[in-house]
Structures are given as C-alpha cells and as structure tokens.
Design a protein around this motif. Structure first.
Motif, mmCIF file in Angstrom:
data_model
loop_
_atom_site.group_PDB
_atom_site.id
_atom_site.type_symbol
_atom_site.label_atom_id
_atom_site.label_comp_id
_atom_site.label_asym_id
_atom_site.label_seq_id
_atom_site.Cartn_x
_atom_site.Cartn_y
_atom_site.Cartn_z
ATOM 1 N N VAL A 1 0.831 -1.205 0.000
ATOM 2 C CA VAL A 1 0.000 0.000 0.000
ATOM 3 C C VAL A 1 0.863 1.251 0.000
ATOM 4 O O VAL A 1 0.642 2.178 -0.793
ATOM 5 C CB VAL A 1 -0.953 0.012 1.219
ATOM 6 N N PHE A 2 1.870 1.286 0.871
ATOM 7 C CA PHE A 2 2.713 2.482 0.938
ATOM 8 C C PHE A 2 3.473 2.695 -0.365
ATOM 9 O O PHE A 2 3.547 3.818 -0.876
ATOM 10 C CB PHE A 2 3.714 2.381 2.093
ATOM 11 N N GLY A 3 4.046 1.622 -0.920
ATOM 12 C CA GLY A 3 4.827 1.757 -2.142
ATOM 13 C C GLY A 3 3.993 2.246 -3.313
ATOM 14 O O GLY A 3 4.387 3.177 -4.024
ATOM 15 N N VAL A 4 2.830 1.636 -3.514
ATOM 16 C CA VAL A 4 1.966 2.045 -4.624
ATOM 17 C C VAL A 4 1.443 3.457 -4.391
ATOM 18 O O VAL A 4 1.361 4.265 -5.325
ATOM 19 C CB VAL A 4 0.795 1.058 -4.804
ATOM 20 N N TRP A 5 1.098 3.778 -3.150
ATOM 21 C CA TRP A 5 0.611 5.121 -2.822
ATOM 22 C C TRP A 5 1.653 6.186 -3.154
ATOM 23 O O TRP A 5 1.339 7.199 -3.788
ATOM 24 C CB TRP A 5 0.245 5.165 -1.344
ATOM 25 N N ALA A 6 2.893 5.955 -2.749
ATOM 26 C CA ALA A 6 3.956 6.913 -3.060
ATOM 27 C C ALA A 6 4.167 7.010 -4.571
ATOM 28 O O ALA A 6 4.301 8.106 -5.124
ATOM 29 C CB ALA A 6 5.257 6.496 -2.372
ATOM 30 N N GLY A 7 4.173 5.872 -5.242
ATOM 31 C CA GLY A 7 4.427 5.865 -6.677
ATOM 32 C C GLY A 7 3.349 6.529 -7.498
ATOM 33 O O GLY A 7 3.617 7.092 -8.556
ATOM 34 N N LEU B 1 -4.998 6.730 -1.574
ATOM 35 C CA LEU B 1 -4.769 5.971 -0.348
ATOM 36 C C LEU B 1 -6.058 5.281 0.113
ATOM 37 O O LEU B 1 -6.032 4.130 0.570
ATOM 38 C CB LEU B 1 -4.242 6.887 0.754
ATOM 39 N N ALA B 2 -7.190 5.970 -0.033
ATOM 40 C CA ALA B 2 -8.474 5.374 0.343
ATOM 41 C C ALA B 2 -8.769 4.143 -0.509
ATOM 42 O O ALA B 2 -9.186 3.099 0.001
ATOM 43 C CB ALA B 2 -9.593 6.405 0.194
ATOM 44 N N VAL B 3 -8.516 4.255 -1.810
ATOM 45 C CA VAL B 3 -8.747 3.130 -2.716
ATOM 46 C C VAL B 3 -7.820 1.966 -2.383
ATOM 47 O O VAL B 3 -8.239 0.800 -2.335
ATOM 48 C CB VAL B 3 -8.549 3.564 -4.182
ATOM 49 N N LEU B 4 -6.553 2.272 -2.121
ATOM 50 C CA LEU B 4 -5.571 1.215 -1.842
ATOM 51 C C LEU B 4 -5.877 0.491 -0.537
ATOM 52 O O LEU B 4 -5.714 -0.726 -0.455
ATOM 53 C CB LEU B 4 -4.170 1.836 -1.777
#
Length: 327
Positions: A176-182, A320-323
């Motif tokens: 989640v964190f990695g995709v959110w940042a990317g 972030l909500a979606v992830l």
C-alpha cells in the motif's frame, strides 16, 4: 563532455554515499534519506563548486541505472500479481490530476494556459522532467519553466518528509505504501527514496508504479504539442515525440525482469545486483539533494503552490483510500 571533467563530481557523490551509509548505521536513520540530506546541506550551506557540478549532474544516470538493475530482483509473476489494479489506478490518478490542475489553474487561479499546463504535467507525470519535456512542446517561456519547476521541487521536498511520517502513523503495509507513493508523489527520485526508506518491498512497488506513470510522458507531451499547435504555423507534431520523450531506462528494467523470470540469475548474482542498485541509489540521492535549493523554494509564488497542493491532497487522499480498500 570528457570523463576527466566528470570525475571530481562523481568522486564527490561516492564520498557522499559512503558518508550517508555511515551516518545511517551510526544514527539509525535510513541511509537514502541521509544521502538526500547531505546533498541539501552541500548545496545550501556550502554551495556546489563549479568543478564538481558536471559530475554531480550525472545523478539522474545513476538513478536510471539503479532502477534497471532492480529489475533483476523481480519476476513477471510478482509484477502481474496486482499489476492490473495498479495500472488502472495510475491511469485514473494521472488523468484526474492533470485535468484538475488544468481546470483550477485556468478557471480559478487565473495562472494562464502555459503555466497551468506545466504545473499539470509536473504534478501528474514525473515532476521537473515532465515540466521540461512539456515546456519544449508548448514553447513556454523561461520564467514559466522556472516557476513551475520551483513549485514541483517544493513539494518534492515536502513529500520526502511527510510521506514516511504518514506511512508510520497509519502503519501502512509495504504494498500500500509503495503504490501510494508511486502514484501520488511527483518526481522519481523522492518516490524511490521514501519507498525504500519504508521497506525493500515498498521501494520496489513504489518504483514500479512510478515507472508506469513515467511511461505516459510521451503521450502527454504529444497531446500538449497537438493542442498548442492548433492554428499555429508549426503544424502537427510527429509521433516520434513519443519515443523521444519515453524514459528509456524503463525498457532496461523490463528486460531484467524478463530475464529474472526465466531464472537466468543465480541467487548470488541477484544478491550482487541488489547490492549494486542500492549503492547506485545512494549516489543518485546525494546528487538529488543538491537540487533542493532553499532560496529557490522560498521564491515560489503562493498561487501555483496552492493549486499544486490542492491537487496533491486530492490525489494522495483518494488513492490511499482506494488502496486501503483493495489491499
């Protein structure tokens, strides 16, 4: 440019990488963030000597090389595991951010067409690189380019600090964190830095997601060039623009992912390549830190910053909500 001119600056990057590694081990902070901090101190407290500037400017090359080598530690199965969902999220966030900044810049903030387009490209695709690429396609003025680039760099600096804090407070998983940042941060360097500062897996997901966004730059430049060419004597741009602006290191990354999937690399070779890309990232991030100039950030106008801040808040919150729902 001769190799001799590059050597002093490259040597400075190597020293900075070693020092960042030592500081990280001694103080307990992430060595990639320490590398950026060292670059910031050098640029703002001392200044980058002219003889070091050419070599330090190679930091983008080391970042690209590190990303390519990172492909050897991944396989197609891992990439495709949630790749479809990530790709849809990338397309959705990129398109909505670009349109949001365009509408807000032109119809609410009154920033003008070209400056609005530069801010939209920087916020939605790949930071300053997108600003520069689109600037050439729309014939933006130098002051507009500088304004947009300074605004993007301001938020690169802010997100380098804020994203790790939010990730820790919310106890986000690596994926989640990695995709959110990317998907929501602006420039490639800060995305990779905060990803790997969280965890190895987060760093890999952050990089892969950001590469998917970066790959859209050719399409965006072509679209802007076509739009701004309407009614001008320059005519419509060539499709060659797609290839000219496409980040070539993405192809190298995919090639090594493919070879890794075939089992070409032994465990020892993969370990060596992983060690190599970590050191390349350290070199790159020392150089990245030198691009964060406090004086330039202070000169950023309030209106462009508010527009980009609004886009960042919307994109980061919604993604972030979606992830968190999906993963």
């Amino acid at each position: 440019m001769s190799v001799r001119r590059l050597l002093p600056g490259v040597f400075a990057l190597c020293l900075g990488a070693l020092l960042a590694r030592a500081v990280g081990l001694a103080v307990g902070v992430n060595h990639l963030l320490a590398a950026i901090a060292l670059g910031v101190v050098l640029a703002n407290a001392v200044g980058v000597p002219e003889r070091l500037a050419p070599g330090i400017a190679t930091h983008k090359l080391w970042l690209g090389a590190g990303i390519v080598l990172m492909g050897a530690s991944l396989t197609l199965d891992a990439v495709l595991e949630v790749g479809g969902i990530v790709l849809l999220l990338v397309l959705g966030v990129t398109a909505s951010t670009l349109l949001f900044v365009e509408v807000l810049s032109r119809n609410v903030a009154g920033l003008g067409d070209q400056l609005g387009s530069l801010l939209a490209a920087g916020a939605s695709i790949c930071g300053v690189s997108a600003v520069v690429a689109v600037a050439g396609a729309i014939r933006a003025r130098e002051d507009q380019i500088a304004y947009a680039a300074a605004t993007v760099l301001l938020f690169d600096a802010v997100t380098l600090v804020v994203y790790p804090i939010v990730g820790d407070l919310l106890a986000l998983s690596s994926t989640v964190f990695g995709v959110w940042a990317g998907v929501s941060m602006f420039s490639t360097g800060p995305v990779v830095a905060v990803g790997f500062a969280h965890s190895e897996a987060a760093g890999q997901w952050a990089t892969m997601t950001k590469l998917a966004r970066n790959a859209l730059i050719g399409v965006v430049v072509l679209a802007y060039a076509s739009y701004y060419a309407r009614g001008s004597s320059g005519g419509r741009p060539s499709v060659r623009t797609l290839w000219d602006e496409f980040p070539k290191f993405v192809l190298g990354f995919l090639a090594l992912v493919f070879l890794s999937s075939l089992g070409i690399f032994s465990a020892g070779q993969q370990a060596s390549l992983e060690n190599a890309y970590r050191w390349l990232f350290l070199l790159a991030f020392v150089g990245l830190g030198t691009e964060i100039r406090i004086g330039q950030l202070r000169s950023t106008g309030l209106t462009p910053a508010v527009v980009v801040l609004a886009a960042l808040i919307v994109a980061s919150t919604l993604s972030l909500a979606v992830l968190t729902v999906l993963f």
